[in-house]
Design a protein around this motif. Structure first.
Motif, PDB file in Angstrom:
ATOM      1  N   VAL A 146      -9.226 -20.391 -26.684  1.00 15.56           N
ATOM      2  CA  VAL A 146      -9.587 -19.252 -25.841  1.00 15.56           C
ATOM      3  C   VAL A 146     -10.835 -19.569 -25.021  1.00 15.56           C
ATOM      4  O   VAL A 146     -10.878 -19.312 -23.805  1.00 15.56           O
ATOM      5  CB  VAL A 146      -9.803 -17.993 -26.699  1.00 15.56           C
ATOM      6  CG1 VAL A 146     -10.341 -16.841 -25.849  1.00 15.56           C
ATOM      7  CG2 VAL A 146      -8.509 -17.591 -27.384  1.00 15.56           C
ATOM      8  N   TYR A 149     -10.070 -21.943 -22.188  1.00 19.89           N
ATOM      9  CA  TYR A 149      -9.294 -21.280 -21.135  1.00 19.89           C
ATOM     10  C   TYR A 149     -10.207 -20.419 -20.264  1.00 19.89           C
ATOM     11  O   TYR A 149     -10.100 -20.421 -19.024  1.00 19.89           O
ATOM     12  CB  TYR A 149      -8.186 -20.434 -21.757  1.00 19.89           C
ATOM     13  CG  TYR A 149      -7.358 -19.660 -20.753  1.00 19.89           C
ATOM     14  CD1 TYR A 149      -6.290 -20.257 -20.103  1.00 19.89           C
ATOM     15  CD2 TYR A 149      -7.653 -18.324 -20.465  1.00 19.89           C
ATOM     16  CE1 TYR A 149      -5.527 -19.554 -19.175  1.00 19.89           C
ATOM     17  CE2 TYR A 149      -6.900 -17.613 -19.546  1.00 19.89           C
ATOM     18  CZ  TYR A 149      -5.840 -18.229 -18.904  1.00 19.89           C
ATOM     19  OH  TYR A 149      -5.097 -17.516 -17.972  1.00 19.89           O
ATOM     20  N   PHE A 170      -3.387 -16.292 -21.955  1.00 24.76           N
ATOM     21  CA  PHE A 170      -3.976 -17.251 -22.884  1.00 24.76           C
ATOM     22  C   PHE A 170      -2.887 -18.149 -23.480  1.00 24.76           C
ATOM     23  O   PHE A 170      -1.746 -17.727 -23.662  1.00 24.76           O
ATOM     24  CB  PHE A 170      -4.739 -16.511 -23.979  1.00 24.76           C
ATOM     25  CG  PHE A 170      -5.998 -15.857 -23.504  1.00 24.76           C
ATOM     26  CD1 PHE A 170      -7.161 -16.595 -23.382  1.00 24.76           C
ATOM     27  CD2 PHE A 170      -6.003 -14.518 -23.147  1.00 24.76           C
ATOM     28  CE1 PHE A 170      -8.334 -16.006 -22.924  1.00 24.76           C
ATOM     29  CE2 PHE A 170      -7.170 -13.915 -22.686  1.00 24.76           C
ATOM     30  CZ  PHE A 170      -8.346 -14.671 -22.566  1.00 24.76           C
ATOM     31  N   SER A 181      -4.000 -19.495 -29.296  1.00 25.37           N
ATOM     32  CA  SER A 181      -5.214 -18.732 -28.993  1.00 25.37           C
ATOM     33  C   SER A 181      -5.482 -17.787 -30.160  1.00 25.37           C
ATOM     34  O   SER A 181      -4.567 -17.131 -30.663  1.00 25.37           O
ATOM     35  CB  SER A 181      -5.032 -17.929 -27.705  1.00 25.37           C
ATOM     36  OG  SER A 181      -4.856 -18.775 -26.598  1.00 25.37           O
TER      37      SER A 181
END
Length: 421
Positions: A146, A149, A170, A181
């Motif tokens: 996460v 990203y 995600f 994620s």
């Protein structure tokens, strides 16, 4: 129009105990530190509103496997090893580390290995105070999938979000491929004495000036006991491309209400007429005192932080009377079977004192009866959603389906992007 395949299975066999995998990878009959990348044991081919154990159980197993993997001790060979050791989630970035200035770090610092916590209120702004008059505090984290990203797409700033083209999406976990994620929220109860039944940590809590008794920001060194644990995982199969929301609590948090309802209850004009009622007998719980009035789930008066226990005080400095807390939603029968299976296998460790409240997933399309399509229909953790358990929107996935970024677009089920500046 799609037709709901409503399962009225009052008696349904669940997996045999020997088939309930303790680990997501082989050998399945032993605990392990491997986080389940996906939930592949059940693939949705129908719309579901009411669940049988055979449908729900794969998600409950996924939840326990994830919980133990996240809490696996660094250097340990078993879940109960080295209670003081760092856990897998310790390496996850705190929310404040991703967005703007980290006020808690700047004000307090924190030695290596010590928790730094800056969450002092629940998502709806309420405070939770235990029967000893001390607060529950909150720690929000994301895994590196996460975090990477967010940073790679410049979603950590408002300007970056405004420049971002496309939808926020995600990465999804895949068996043998991409790690999923993961979003976490941990609830910690501040304790004056160690609790041998819970995961204990030393922590520094940052309290802003507006919330302290003396009007000055405070860095408070305390001992905390793990009381609640949200785990949100995005997977690529089983649940389609949605998130699986799992939530755990310590078994001695609060009693179940005398009029508790099934988490699969469908829509009703009023879920709990007259409120959630305290049971006649309820001994030994952190958030319920049987010697006091049984009136339940009414927030305490807004409290200020003192420098010494009991920490919750009114403006005069007198201790605040804590709320009486009960659990409005019962646990799904199949989930309680899975809990017993893991608790028996974890006997002799602190983890036998935790329970899965439920594993919620997207089972159908949104509708007046099915909310956002989440199954089980209702889900709340009493350490994090204490005072709106009885509301018609008391659903983790349902609530998070409304999450927006700081620039007002769909945030893919997480509110963390709203903190970008």
């Amino acid at each position: 129009m799609r037709v709901f395949a409503v399962l009225f299975l009052l008696i349904a066999s669940s997996l045999a105990a020997e088939e309930r995998a303790l680990c997501a990878v082989e050998p399945h009959d032993q605990f392990c530190p491997h986080y389940p990348a996906d939930q592949t044991a059940f693939v949705r081919t129908h719309d579901y509103m009411l669940m049988s154990p055979t449908v729900q159980e794969p998600f409950d197993l996924f939840a326990w496997q994830a919980f133990l993997a996240l809490n696996w001790p660094e250097g340990g060979a078993r879940p109960g090893d080295a209670p003081e050791a760092a856990r897998a989630w310790d390496s996850f970035p705190r929310r404040a580390e991703l967005f703007g200035a980290d006020a808690a770090r700047a004000a307090c610092g924190a030695p290596e290995g010590r928790l730094l916590i800056d969450g002092t209120r629940q998502a709806d702004g309420h405070q939770l105070i235990d029967r000893e008059g001390n607060f529950v505090v909150y720690d929000t984290r994301v895994n590196w999938v996460v975090a990477d990203y967010i940073r790679a797409n410049a979603l950590d700033t408002l300007a970056g979000q405004m420049a971002f083209a496309g939808d926020v999406s995600f990465p999804m976990g895949e068996v043998g491929g991409q790690h999923p994620s993961i979003l976490l929220k941990l609830a910690w109860r501040i304790v004056a004495e160690p609790d041998a039944s819970a995961l204990m940590r030393d922590a520094t809590v940052f309290v802003p000036a507006r919330d302290t008794l003396n009007g000055e920001a405070m860095c408070l060194d305390v001992a905390v006991a793990l009381s609640g644990f949200h785990i949100v995982t995005r997977t690529s199969s089983g649940n389609g491309d949605d998130w699986i929301w799992t939530t755990f609590e310590h078994v001695r948090n609060a009693p179940t209400a005398a009029n508790a309802r099934s988490p699969n209850s469908i829509y009703a004009p009023e879920l709990f007429p007259g409120g959630c009622m305290a049971p006649e007998q309820a001994e030994g719980f952190a958030f319920f005192d049987p010697e006091r009035s049984p009136e339940a789930n009414e927030p305490a008066r807004a409290a200020l932080w003192a420098a010494a226990t009991p920490l919750a005080r009114d403006q005069s400095g007198a201790p605040v009377t804590p709320p009486q807390v009960v659990r409005c939603w019962d646990r799904f029968a199949g989930t309680q079977v899975v809990n017993a299976h893991f608790q028996e296998a974890l006997a002799g460790t602190i983890w036998a004192n935790y329970m899965l409240i439920n594993a919620q997933w997207r089972g159908t399309l949104p509708s007046p009866l099915a909310g956002q399509g989440e199954v089980p229909r209702y889900s709340s953790n009493i350490t994090m959603e204490t005072f709106f358990q009885d509301q018609l929107d008391a659903s983790c996935l349902g609530c998070h389906s409304t999450a927006l970024t700081a620039d007002g677009r769909d945030a893919n089920f997480t509110f963390i992007l709203s903190h970008a500046q």
